[in-house]
Design a protein around this motif. Structure first.
Motif, short mmCIF file in Angstrom:
data_model
loop_
_atom_site.label_atom_id
_atom_site.label_comp_id
_atom_site.label_asym_id
_atom_site.label_seq_id
_atom_site.Cartn_x
_atom_site.Cartn_y
_atom_site.Cartn_z
N PHE A 557 -93.44 54.37 1.96
CA PHE A 557 -93.17 53.81 0.50
C PHE A 557 -93.45 52.32 0.23
O PHE A 557 -93.10 51.69 -0.76
CB PHE A 557 -91.64 53.65 0.64
CG PHE A 557 -91.09 55.09 0.62
CD1 PHE A 557 -91.22 56.12 -0.54
CD2 PHE A 557 -90.56 55.76 1.66
CE1 PHE A 557 -90.61 57.35 -0.43
CE2 PHE A 557 -89.95 56.93 2.07
CZ PHE A 557 -90.19 57.81 1.05
N THR A 558 -94.52 51.89 1.03
CA THR A 558 -95.02 50.50 0.79
C THR A 558 -96.58 50.66 0.55
O THR A 558 -97.09 50.54 -0.54
CB THR A 558 -94.76 49.54 1.99
OG1 THR A 558 -95.21 50.50 3.24
CG2 THR A 558 -93.36 49.21 2.19
N PRO A 561 -97.99 54.02 -1.63
CA PRO A 561 -97.92 54.19 -3.28
C PRO A 561 -99.28 53.32 -3.74
O PRO A 561 -99.78 53.80 -4.71
CB PRO A 561 -96.68 53.30 -3.64
CG PRO A 561 -95.93 53.47 -2.63
CD PRO A 561 -96.62 53.85 -1.26
N VAL A 592 -93.27 60.19 -3.03
CA VAL A 592 -93.61 58.94 -3.01
C VAL A 592 -94.32 58.45 -4.49
O VAL A 592 -94.91 59.15 -4.85
CB VAL A 592 -94.76 58.36 -1.98
CG1 VAL A 592 -95.25 57.19 -2.25
CG2 VAL A 592 -94.31 58.81 -0.65
N ASP A 593 -93.35 57.63 -4.99
CA ASP A 593 -93.65 57.29 -6.40
C ASP A 593 -94.99 56.35 -6.57
O ASP A 593 -95.09 55.50 -5.60
CB ASP A 593 -92.91 56.30 -7.05
CG ASP A 593 -91.43 57.13 -7.43
OD1 ASP A 593 -91.63 58.62 -7.64
OD2 ASP A 593 -90.45 56.64 -7.29
N ALA A 620 -97.30 61.70 4.01
CA ALA A 620 -97.09 61.11 2.86
C ALA A 620 -98.71 60.78 2.14
O ALA A 620 -98.90 60.83 1.02
CB ALA A 620 -96.70 59.71 3.22
#
Length: 706
Positions: A557-558, A561, A592-593, A620
């Motif tokens: 999530f870092t 994205p 994951v945005d 991911a």
């Protein structure tokens, strides 16, 4: 409140009070590595109380010297919960002056059974620490209110805490059947009976109470009667007076016991009681819980009996029963083990009973753990018996399995004329007079891993290249010739194994190759570096993420994205149930945005070193269409881990939740999906070429199709 310090280490470390180097007062405490490549040294305290409060903080000052192959820090753990931090992510290394550090953990006063804290040094160098404080809700813990603990009935039952009273069991066919059924019924009661769920029954003690009678049972009728009387001690089972168990109820019970109860010769009244228990819906259980927001099992109130150097026969059976039932009811991957789990229990009963000493017991436990084929499952932590069995000497060169052959791939230490005797790409065919193929067969049953590739990954340093004799004889093949050579081994504490995890010591975790390709090594990646990475990689044609390692920080999530476009999900999970032991439910998919900042190609390299968090992170990455994964089979062990403790203080873990791709494909045992298969070759090793890395460059620069 007194602080009693204890020492722990699995390397060669010294611990001292230092009156010359201190932050305040009379003394600081130091930990010093006596060699440059030690494992770890730790010193700490235990506070066996519960307190009223919500947050525990460990605060203090640290000074370091020459820590270049590891890290230093404080550590803090709340036993009875998953709360733990050892400052690894802060990466304190090198030579630093006094600086204050802090660790904060949430505190659950209902579940926290013990507060453990201290300082540690990983690798070589020296650490000093001083002015250490333990705080609860910001106030010194010595001023905190101790929470009154009301012992459960299970905790009050201490009759068998020192010994089961059972030292020898002579097996025949009937006894093997008796002990097999007892192990299954014992675990069934443990995770289903309402009185056990409330904490009113010490299941370890109850095993030892019923075990002598079960051993003596001469037939199925006697066994059935003994078990029915035993279960009746725990309390009345709620049954439906007007209902009769139907075929579906019997089928559900048979699934958990591994066979139809009638086939075991159990009495109808006992079967009815077991069926009634199977309908129990306990929302909580004294012996198992699930981690908040994650769902992996937490095995509560399990005693490790660490003081037992060699557990007696009763406790050895307890070890088998405890582990077998944890897998039976709470492993999300039981169906992927590769064999009928019901057959494993009777197969191991004779082995556990007949283990003649602690080394034999340790190896049997390791074989049991290895049988579930989970790379997360192993004997973790220092175990003297296991280390003595494996050996304390090793040659100073690297060897890996390349093209299914044991190949010299590098050197740990440039000593003992090792480079004159061994060359890159030498194929080792025999070690100390035994063919490598025979050694593989010998050690496979005690090499815990999800797949064969990962077993071969771990076997050289665990078994093949280890001995208690410092003299090693090798037969090698080089350029079509067979050669005999020998070398004196080093003590393993002197071998620089950290090169396996940091092959390019001293280099950054990210840089640009030929001004065109960004390179990222996640083992040295930190989220704080992401802004600098974005600037450095701006304008490059592509990024290579070398995931042949374990990430230092959580990246999905870092970093993900930054390179991702589109909203495709990347994962879903399966979770077990305390209410319905043995059942699992599937969660919705997780996404994951994207920020879609990076437009170029991304190549992720994987191999057998890609494990757990590295596999999850790769999944991911794969949710973005500009990502290609290349390499070879990964470790196939994903999902949050659940610690397990077994008699004799043996620590292990299992993968506690199931990890699935959005399409339902499993990663356990199989590893992540790979777009382009490529592995190192013996020819490439000899030429000094990293073939997967070169392939990644080609895919970016030459627009080679997948």
């Amino acid at each position: 409140m007194g602080w009693t310090f204890r020492k722990a280490s699995s390397g060669d470390y010294s611990y001292e009070l230092d009156s010359m180097v201190k932050q305040q007062g009379k003394y600081a405490v130091s930990i010093t590595s006596k060699n440059a490549t030690g494992d770890f040294g730790s010193i700490g305290i235990n506070i066996p109380y519960r307190f009223n409060g919500n947050e525990i903080e460990l605060r203090g000052y640290i000074k370091t010297e020459n820590i270049n192959k590891g890290f230093a820090g404080f550590w803090l753990r709340i036993d009875g919960t998953l709360a733990f931090n050892n400052m690894q992510n802060q990466n304190v290394h090198g030579t630093t002056d006094w600086r204050e550090y802090s660790i904060k953990l949430p505190y659950d006063s209902d579940k926290g059974t013990n507060i453990a804290a201290g300082a540690l040094l990983v690798g070589g160098g020296k650490i000093w620490f001083d002015h250490v404080q333990l705080l609860i809700d910001g106030k010194p813990i010595e001023n905190a209110i101790i929470k009154k603990i009301v012992l459960t009935k299970a905790e009050q039952d201490t009759v068998f805490n020192k010994s089961s009273g059972i030292t020898n069991i002579k097996l025949d066919a009937q006894q093997l059947k008796n002990l097999t059924l007892l192990g299954k019924v014992w675990g069934f009661i443990k995770y289903h009976h309402p009185e056990v769920a409330k904490g009113n029954v010490n299941m370890d003690a109850e095993l030892f109470r019923v075990l002598p009678a079960v051993i003596k049972a001469r037939n199925n009728q006697e066994l059935s009667s003994i078990l029915e009387q035993w279960i009746g001690k725990f309390g009345k089972i709620q049954t439906c007076d007007n209902c009769k168990p139907d075929s579906e109820d019997k089928a559900k019970l048979a699934l958990k016991l591994g066979d139809s109860p009638e086939n075991w010769g159990l009495s109808k009244t006992l079967i009815d009681k077991l069926i009634a228990l199977n309908k129990s819906n306990n929302s909580e259980n004294y012996y198992v819980d699930t981690a908040p927001n994650v769902g992996n099992p937490i095995f509560n109130h399990e005693k490790g009996y660490e003081f037992m150097q060699y557990p007696d026969a009763g406790y050895r059976l307890l070890s088998l029963y405890r582990y077998w039932n944890m897998i039976q009811y709470f492993s999300p991957y039981k169906h992927l083990i590769g064999e009928d789990w019901n057959k494993v229990l009777p197969a191991f009963i004779p082995q556990f009973i007949n283990d003649a000493d602690n080394t034999a017991y340790t190896l049997t436990v390791l074989a049991l753990i290895s049988s579930i084929n989970d790379t997360h499952a192993n004997i973790w932590g220092y175990r003297k018996e296991l280390e003595d069995y494996r050996g304390k000497f090793a040659p100073p060169f690297k060897a890996k399995f390349i093209e299914d052959k044991l190949v010299v791939t590098g050197f740990y230490n440039d000593t003992l004329n090792v480079k004159s005797k061994f060359k890159l790409a030498d194929v080792i065919t025999s070690i100390n007079g035994v063919k490598v193929t025979e050694l593989i067969k010998k050690f496979l049953p005690i090499t815990a891993a999800s797949n064969y590739s990962t077993q071969l990954r771990d076997m050289p340093n665990n078994y093949l290249l280890r001995s208690n004799n410092p003299h090693f004889d090798f037969v090698i093949e080089r350029d079509g010739k067979t050669l005999n050579t020998s070398i004196a081994g080093l003590e393993r504490k002197s071998v620089n194994y950290r090169l396996d995890y940091d092959p390019n010591t001293g280099t950054s975790g990210y840089y640009v190759i030929d001004k065109q390709i960004g390179y990222l090594y996640p083992a040295k990646y930190y989220n704080k570096d992401l802004p600098d990475i974005k600037k450095m990689f701006n304008g490059t044609k592509g990024i290579i993420v070398d995931m042949r390692c374990y990430p230092s920080e959580f990246m999905p999530f870092t970093f993900v994205p930054y390179i991702k476009s589109g909203n495709a999900p990347f994962v879903k999970f399966t979770n077990g149930s305390v209410t319905h032991p043995g059942s699992f439910t599937e969660t919705p998919t997780l996404s994951v945005d994207p920020t879609n900042e990076y437009k170029g190609k991304v190549i992720v390299i994987v191999n057998e070193q890609t494990q757990s968090q590295a596999e999850y992170t790769t999944m991911a990455f794969q949710s973005s269409p500009n990502v290609t994964v290349i390499g070879s089979t990964t470790a196939g062990a994903d999902g949050n881990v659940s610690p397990i403790i077994l008699p004799g203080g043996i620590s292990t873990m299992i993968s506690g939740i199931g990890i699935l791709y959005p399409d339902g494909a499993e990663t356990q045992r199989k590893g992540v999906k790979i777009d382009v298969k490529i592995s190192p070759t013996i020819k490439g090793i000899k030429a000094g070429i990293d073939e997967p890395l070169e392939k990644a460059k080609q895919l970016i620069l030459n627009e080679v199709s997948k």
